[in-house]
Design an enzyme around this catalytic site. Structure first.
Site, PDB file in Angstrom:
ATOM      1  N   HIS A  27       0.694  -1.172  -0.015  1.00  0.00           N
ATOM      2  CA  HIS A  27       0.142  -0.132   0.016  1.00  0.00           C
ATOM      3  C   HIS A  27       0.753   1.303   0.048  1.00  0.00           C
ATOM      4  O   HIS A  27       1.896   1.115   0.367  1.00  0.00           O
ATOM      5  CB  HIS A  27      -0.936  -0.191   1.153  1.00  0.00           C
ATOM      6  CG  HIS A  27      -0.224   0.220   2.569  1.00  0.00           C
ATOM      7  ND1 HIS A  27      -0.165   1.650   2.864  1.00  0.00           N
ATOM      8  CD2 HIS A  27       0.289  -0.499   3.571  1.00  0.00           C
ATOM      9  CE1 HIS A  27       0.257   1.532   3.996  1.00  0.00           C
ATOM     10  NE2 HIS A  27       0.788   0.279   4.336  1.00  0.00           N
ATOM     11  N   CYS A  28       0.478   2.489  -0.350  1.00  0.00           N
ATOM     12  CA  CYS A  28       1.068   3.684  -0.427  1.00  0.00           C
ATOM     13  C   CYS A  28      -0.184   4.577   0.743  1.00  0.00           C
ATOM     14  O   CYS A  28      -0.243   4.169   1.540  1.00  0.00           O
ATOM     15  CB  CYS A  28       1.216   4.131  -1.813  1.00  0.00           C
ATOM     16  SG  CYS A  28      -0.438   4.623  -2.578  1.00  0.00           S
ATOM     17  N   MET A  29       0.120   5.890   0.304  1.00  0.00           N
ATOM     18  CA  MET A  29      -0.635   6.849   1.198  1.00  0.00           C
ATOM     19  C   MET A  29      -2.072   6.639   1.235  1.00  0.00           C
ATOM     20  O   MET A  29      -2.893   6.728   2.221  1.00  0.00           O
ATOM     21  CB  MET A  29      -0.307   8.246   1.068  1.00  0.00           C
ATOM     22  CG  MET A  29       1.156   8.521   1.143  1.00  0.00           C
ATOM     23  SD  MET A  29       1.585   8.417   3.118  1.00  0.00           S
ATOM     24  CE  MET A  29       0.614  10.123   3.469  1.00  0.00           C
TER      25      MET A  29
END
Length: 334
Positions: A27-29
């Site tokens: 996942h990212c932000m």
């Protein structure tokens, strides 16, 4: 009403073909980045209608579900369902994709985005604290020579000064290399004794390692050397693992990995990475000098599209490198 991430996780997994259809999840932000074994099993419309899901993007071989600021909680809930998270592997039995220029470019962008996205909070937090210190000094509430100002500024600067270490941790999770060995290599780059020798080299003193002349470089505030070295570390680990006798793996393997990786880092990858970062920074300033306000306008016009596709994360290394080199950044963050 509070979001039930357990239900959200179950609903998402049902919509994308179940746990067995997920090869990997990171996942990212704001996004859950799935790598699916068979993307045709995913029901796009069903995914988009899940409560808490803000959108869906298919890019670079990833099935990206946008969930906003709740991404960490959603990610943790999905991992509890038995989904593999972290480094991407190729153990599904699928043949490797043919390597093309497009694929290489996609992999590089994915590596940068995947590495830098988790670091955004530390970078933003540090930047805001440095801004706070500057504002307090400008208003006369703090003296630039005072201990409070300098300690506050150091708190903000720590994320940038030790950026190679942060990058090493994040990149190791992305590439699947040993996190602590990656930190050891990055730690060498910012070790006070090593930095002292680099300073001597900058002053004209001949500095060698194993009779090989070393180039004076400053690794604090840098990103590219740590990313590249952590990627290489995975292959070094695999090679050393093959040649190390089983009975000696506990002590000989990590020693050999460091003995191989450290010289590569400080003699080859490190200097090349710093030069590349500086070249990118100079390129950004060249464009800004030639186009002026038009360069800012172009970036501003394209920014919504970049954000929607997640490509805006690619600018993070450029922004940090430019600020490190010049103290300002006037095109992406004018």
């Amino acid at each position: 009403m509070a979001q039930d991430f357990n239900i959200m996780a179950e609903t998402i997994l049902q919509a994308i073909g179940g746990v067995e259809n997920v090869e990997n999840l990171t996942h990212c932000m704001t996004r859950l980045r799935f790598i699916l074994k068979d993307e045709s099993k995913a029901d796009d419309d069903k995914v988009k209608n899940i409560i808490g899901v803000m959108g869906l993007v298919k890019q670079g071989g990833q099935y990206q579900i946008i969930v906003g600021n709740n991404v960490a909680a959603a990610y943790a809930a999905i991992l509890k369902k038995g989904v593999a998270g972290g480094a991407v592997t190729n153990e599904s039995g699928k043949p490797k994709e043919k390597l093309t220029l497009k694929k290489i470019g996609t992999n590089i962008l994915d590596a940068i985005i995947g590495t830098m996205s988790p670091l955004i909070p530390a970078i933003i937090g540090g930047s805001m604290i440095k801004l706070l210190a500057m504002l307090l000094e400008m208003t006369g509430l703090l003296s630039i020579d005072g201990s409070t100002y300098n300690i506050l500024n150091t708190i903000g600067d720590a994320s940038f000064f030790f950026l190679p270490l942060l990058v090493a941790v994040s990149a190791s999770k992305k590439f699947g290399s040993n996190t602590y060995l990656a930190m050891a290599i990055a730690g060498l780059m910012v070790h006070p004794v090593f930095m002292e020798w680099m300073a001597k080299a900058a002053e004209g003193t001949t500095v060698t390692f194993a009779m090989i002349p070393m180039t004076s470089v400053k690794y604090t505030y840098t990103i590219i050397p740590a990313i590249v070295m952590t990627w290489l570390l995975k292959y070094i680990e695999n090679y050393v693992d093959k040649i190390t006798p089983v009975v000696t793996k506990n002590f000989l393997k990590p020693m050999l990995i460091l003995l191989v990786a450290a010289p590569i880092a400080i003699l080859l990858v490190g200097p090349a990475g710093v030069w590349l970062g500086t070249a990118i920074s100079n390129g950004v300033f060249f464009i800004h000098d030639k186009l002026g306000w038009l360069a800012v306008a172009i970036v501003g016009a394209l920014w919504p599209l970049l954000v929607m596709t997640g490509m805006h994360r690619v600018f993070t290394p450029t922004i940090v490198q430019t600020i490190a080199d010049t103290g300002v950044e006037g095109m992406v963050m004018p």
